[in-house]
Design an enzyme around this catalytic site. Structure first.
Site, PDB file in Angstrom:
ATOM      1  N   HIS A  64     -24.677 -37.843  57.207  1.00 34.05           N
ATOM      2  CA  HIS A  64     -24.569 -38.706  58.252  1.00 34.05           C
ATOM      3  C   HIS A  64     -24.078 -40.073  57.678  1.00 34.05           C
ATOM      4  O   HIS A  64     -23.234 -40.759  58.484  1.00 34.05           O
ATOM      5  CB  HIS A  64     -25.833 -38.825  59.103  1.00 34.05           C
ATOM      6  CG  HIS A  64     -25.879 -39.764  60.317  1.00 34.05           C
ATOM      7  ND1 HIS A  64     -25.649 -39.785  61.506  1.00 34.05           N
ATOM      8  CD2 HIS A  64     -26.260 -41.217  60.224  1.00 34.05           C
ATOM      9  CE1 HIS A  64     -25.802 -40.661  62.295  1.00 34.05           C
ATOM     10  NE2 HIS A  64     -26.053 -41.625  61.642  1.00 34.05           N
ATOM     11  N   GLU A  65     -24.669 -40.527  56.695  1.00 38.97           N
ATOM     12  CA  GLU A  65     -24.578 -41.759  56.070  1.00 38.97           C
ATOM     13  C   GLU A  65     -23.220 -41.742  55.362  1.00 38.97           C
ATOM     14  O   GLU A  65     -22.432 -42.867  55.560  1.00 38.97           O
ATOM     15  CB  GLU A  65     -25.574 -42.053  54.995  1.00 38.97           C
ATOM     16  CG  GLU A  65     -27.091 -42.209  55.467  1.00 38.97           C
ATOM     17  CD  GLU A  65     -27.113 -43.248  56.679  1.00 38.97           C
ATOM     18  OE1 GLU A  65     -26.237 -43.937  56.800  1.00 38.97           O
ATOM     19  OE2 GLU A  65     -28.031 -42.937  57.612  1.00 38.97           O
TER      20      GLU A  65
ATOM     21  N   HIS B 222     -20.475 -42.291  58.010  1.00 41.66           N
ATOM     22  CA  HIS B 222     -20.236 -43.763  58.311  1.00 41.66           C
ATOM     23  C   HIS B 222     -19.608 -44.348  57.457  1.00 41.66           C
ATOM     24  O   HIS B 222     -18.584 -45.098  57.778  1.00 41.66           O
ATOM     25  CB  HIS B 222     -21.684 -44.513  58.325  1.00 41.66           C
ATOM     26  CG  HIS B 222     -22.458 -44.345  59.481  1.00 41.66           C
ATOM     27  ND1 HIS B 222     -22.132 -44.449  60.885  1.00 41.66           N
ATOM     28  CD2 HIS B 222     -23.739 -44.010  59.869  1.00 41.66           C
ATOM     29  CE1 HIS B 222     -22.759 -44.340  61.656  1.00 41.66           C
ATOM     30  NE2 HIS B 222     -23.910 -44.076  61.298  1.00 41.66           N
TER      31      HIS B 222
ATOM     32  N   GLU C  52     -22.699 -43.426  66.305  1.00 40.30           N
ATOM     33  CA  GLU C  52     -23.635 -42.313  65.720  1.00 40.30           C
ATOM     34  C   GLU C  52     -23.350 -40.938  66.089  1.00 40.30           C
ATOM     35  O   GLU C  52     -23.809 -40.114  65.248  1.00 40.30           O
ATOM     36  CB  GLU C  52     -25.080 -42.792  66.388  1.00 40.30           C
ATOM     37  CG  GLU C  52     -25.697 -44.203  66.138  1.00 40.30           C
ATOM     38  CD  GLU C  52     -25.989 -44.343  64.786  1.00 40.30           C
ATOM     39  OE1 GLU C  52     -26.493 -43.301  63.976  1.00 40.30           O
ATOM     40  OE2 GLU C  52     -25.707 -45.341  63.811  1.00 40.30           O
TER      41      GLU C  52
END
Lengths: 403, 187
Positions: free
Chosen positions: A143-144, A147, A227
């Site tokens: 997930h990071e 980003h 997100e």
């Protein structure tokens, strides 16, 4: 993901321009008040603005990391975290390895920051390393990395630093005005006192109102869409949405609150860290979509592709999809993978002990403590400030020499 | 006169489209090449790890020489196959993967080994390298599919055909069943 990247650029530009306008307005009134000249104020405001931009661009990530109390680790400090970040870097096709930071905090959370995909950082709390197994950690790191790959990080660090500066400036400006107002307003009294006082008072009030509004703007800029997209990318990289889903579940049920988070840094985290102490994070917050919903979407995925996420999103939310059309086109049929061996329940308890031990070892080491093993098997942690030549073991009473 | 301008305009637009398509294809081809290099790095890393692993494990596993030999042999075969094409290479690497998996299953029977710090560190490295191999393979295959789509779909296939862009091979590892893996007898 090109549409998302372009929309990020536009948002960044709007944010920066809006900030500039706010500062120029501030400069205009301050110049009027302190120098009787609006040009001087404007020039000062312009200089401050450019400096702030440069700082936010070149130092933004560093500032945010130090505010969060993050410490950089190398490969040998925590091989498992390093390996997982590298795995996700490879899966995402990111070219440069991001720097890895650890925050000493029992609340499980993580964030990414940086200027560009080439210069980015990932930070995880020690609580995250303790509580999550390999698959779950992989999901969060995925997930990071998403980003970073989707270029959300520059916007986030830019937004964080700019917001921080506005809050600080507004605070000082109101302070200065308050005190100089008490002493009769030296300069403004020359050019017809009463009116100047009112203007100054008005600015003070406006600034006090503006700071929280700026915070609100930032919250909107770091939108929920981002997100969801990062969740979709994480599932795509790991081919295992259950990992992230179960990690989010663990983070949601954790009741400890992150100590170092504040309003400026909150939008960066995987899960909003500013929920009330003792309450689960499943409640609605404006920066992050509700966790329960994110988990439901991830669990509803039939495959690992972005299109599968879109389908699951529509199933759960009953609305139109979240993924830009351009990203949907070239995603093929991607199957999910099975859980790794470590996820098996039988392994979980021994793994947990090992994880906790590894993480606490790391935290001692990062604090420059030395570890001495006494002959009786007791581990002695020696603080870096201790100057004594030897230390007595509290367990067996042997004296251990410090060399 | 106007007709000439229109024709020139169309030609210019077509030329720009061809250039854009060509550049896009080159970018994708480089991405595929780059992804392939990533797989290579990870596979080499695995070759380097295995002698270390065998050395560490040997002392504890007196009765598992066959398993260890199989791993070493599969490693050597895979290393030899590293210069051949994607298909053959994938097969050799798949066999190495299953030999390693068998070794890690056997390890479960040796609790002392599982307490060895050296082994634990190696196990983490090995698990992660296996993951990195499959993630780099995944990224390679995704890139190859994107690239192949571009070389085959209209209109970019015309540019691809003219400029000699060839579809690239996928890296499919068919993980051999335990029974199918070659039995290596210890002399």
């Amino acid at each position: 993901m090109w549409e998302q990247i372009r929309s990020n650029r536009i948002r960044s530009a709007i944010l920066v321009a809006g900030m500039g306008a706010l500062l120029l307005l501030l400069g205009y009134f301050l110049g009027l008040y302190f120098f009787d000249s609006t040009t001087a104020g404007l020039i000062i405001a312009l200089i401050v603005w450019v400096m702030m931009l440069l700082i936010a661009y070149f130092q933004g990530d560093g500032i945010l990391l130090s505010v969060a109390g993050a410490r950089k680790i190398m490969r040998d400090d925590h091989p498992r975290l390093y390996n997982i970040v590298e795995e996700m870097r490879i899966a995402s096709g990111l070219e440069n390895m991001p720097e890895i930071y650890i925050i000493d905090d029992p609340a499980p959370n993580a964030f990414a920051t940086g200027r560009s995909p080439d210069k980015a950082s990932v930070a995880a709390t020690s609580g995250l390393l303790q509580k999550l197994n390999r698959d779950e950690l992989q999901g969060v790191i995925g997930h990071e990395i998403a980003h970073i790959k989707n270029r959300d990080v520059l916007l986030m660090s830019l937004a964080g630093v700019i917001l921080g500066t506005v809050v600080i400036l507004a605070w000082y400006a109101t302070r200065i005005m308050f005190y100089s107002g008490m002493s009769g307003g030296r300069r403004s009294s020359r050019s017809g006192g009463g009116q100047g006082q009112i203007v100054v008072l008005a600015i003070g009030i406006i600034l006090m109102i503006l700071a929280p509004i700026a915070a609100q703007l930032l919250y909107l800029a770091i939108s929920r869409k981002r997100e969801y997209l990062a969740d979709a990318s994480s599932a795509l990289y790991t081919r295992y949405p259950e990992g992230l889903a179960s990690a989010l579940g663990k983070i949601a049920t954790s009741t400890t609150q992150l100590k170092s988070a504040n309003k400026a840094t909150a939008p960066m985290y995987t899960v909003n860290p500013l929920r009330e102490e003792g309450r689960a994070a499943s409640d609605l917050t404006s920066t992050h979509p509700p966790i329960s919903e994110r988990i439901r979407i991830l669990r509803a995925m039939a495959g690992a592709s972005v299109a599968d996420y879109d389908l699951a999103y529509r199933q759960v939310k009953g609305r139109t999809g979240i993924i830009p059309v351009s990203a949907l086109n070239d995603s093929g049929d991607l199957a999910l993978r099975a859980a790794s061996a470590e996820t098996e329940p039988a392994e979980e308890s021994t793994e947990k002990v090992k994880r906790t031990r590894d993480t606490s070892e790391l935290m001692w080491r990062l604090g420059n403590y030395r570890t001495l093993v006494c002959e009786c098997g007791t581990k002695l942690r020696i603080p870096p400030t201790l100057r004594a030549p030897n230390v007595r073991c509290p367990h067996c009473g042997r004296s251990n020499e410090l060399t | 006169m106007i007709a000439v301008y229109i024709i020139i305009g169309i030609v210019v637009i077509l030329l720009i489209m061809v250039i854009a398509t060509y550049n896009g294809l080159v970018r994708l081809r480089n991405q595929v090449k780059n992804a392939w290099a990533q797989i290579d790095v990870q596979l080499k890393r695995r070759y380097d790890l295995i002698p270390n692993l065998v050395e560490t494990v040997k002392g504890y596993m007196k009765h598992e020489r066959e398993t260890l030999e199989a791993v070493t042999k599969a490693r050597n075969l895979a290393q030899q196959a590293s210069s051949s094409g994607a298909g053959e290479r994938a097969k050799a690497e798949g066999e190495l993967s299953s030999a390693l998996a068998r070794l890690l299953v056997v390890v479960e029977r040796y609790p002392e080994l599982k307490a060895n710090q050296n082994f634990l560190a190696l196990q983490e490295e090995l698990t992660s390298t296996e993951n990195k191999i499959s993630f780099s393979r995944q990224y390679y295959n995704d890139s190859a599919m994107k690239y192949n789509n571009q070389t085959q779909m209209f209109p970019s296939n015309m540019v691809a055909g003219m400029m000699g862009f060839k579809a690239s091979e996928f890296f499919e590892v068919t993980v051999a069943e335990e029974r199918a893996a070659p039995k290596v007898s210890f002399p």
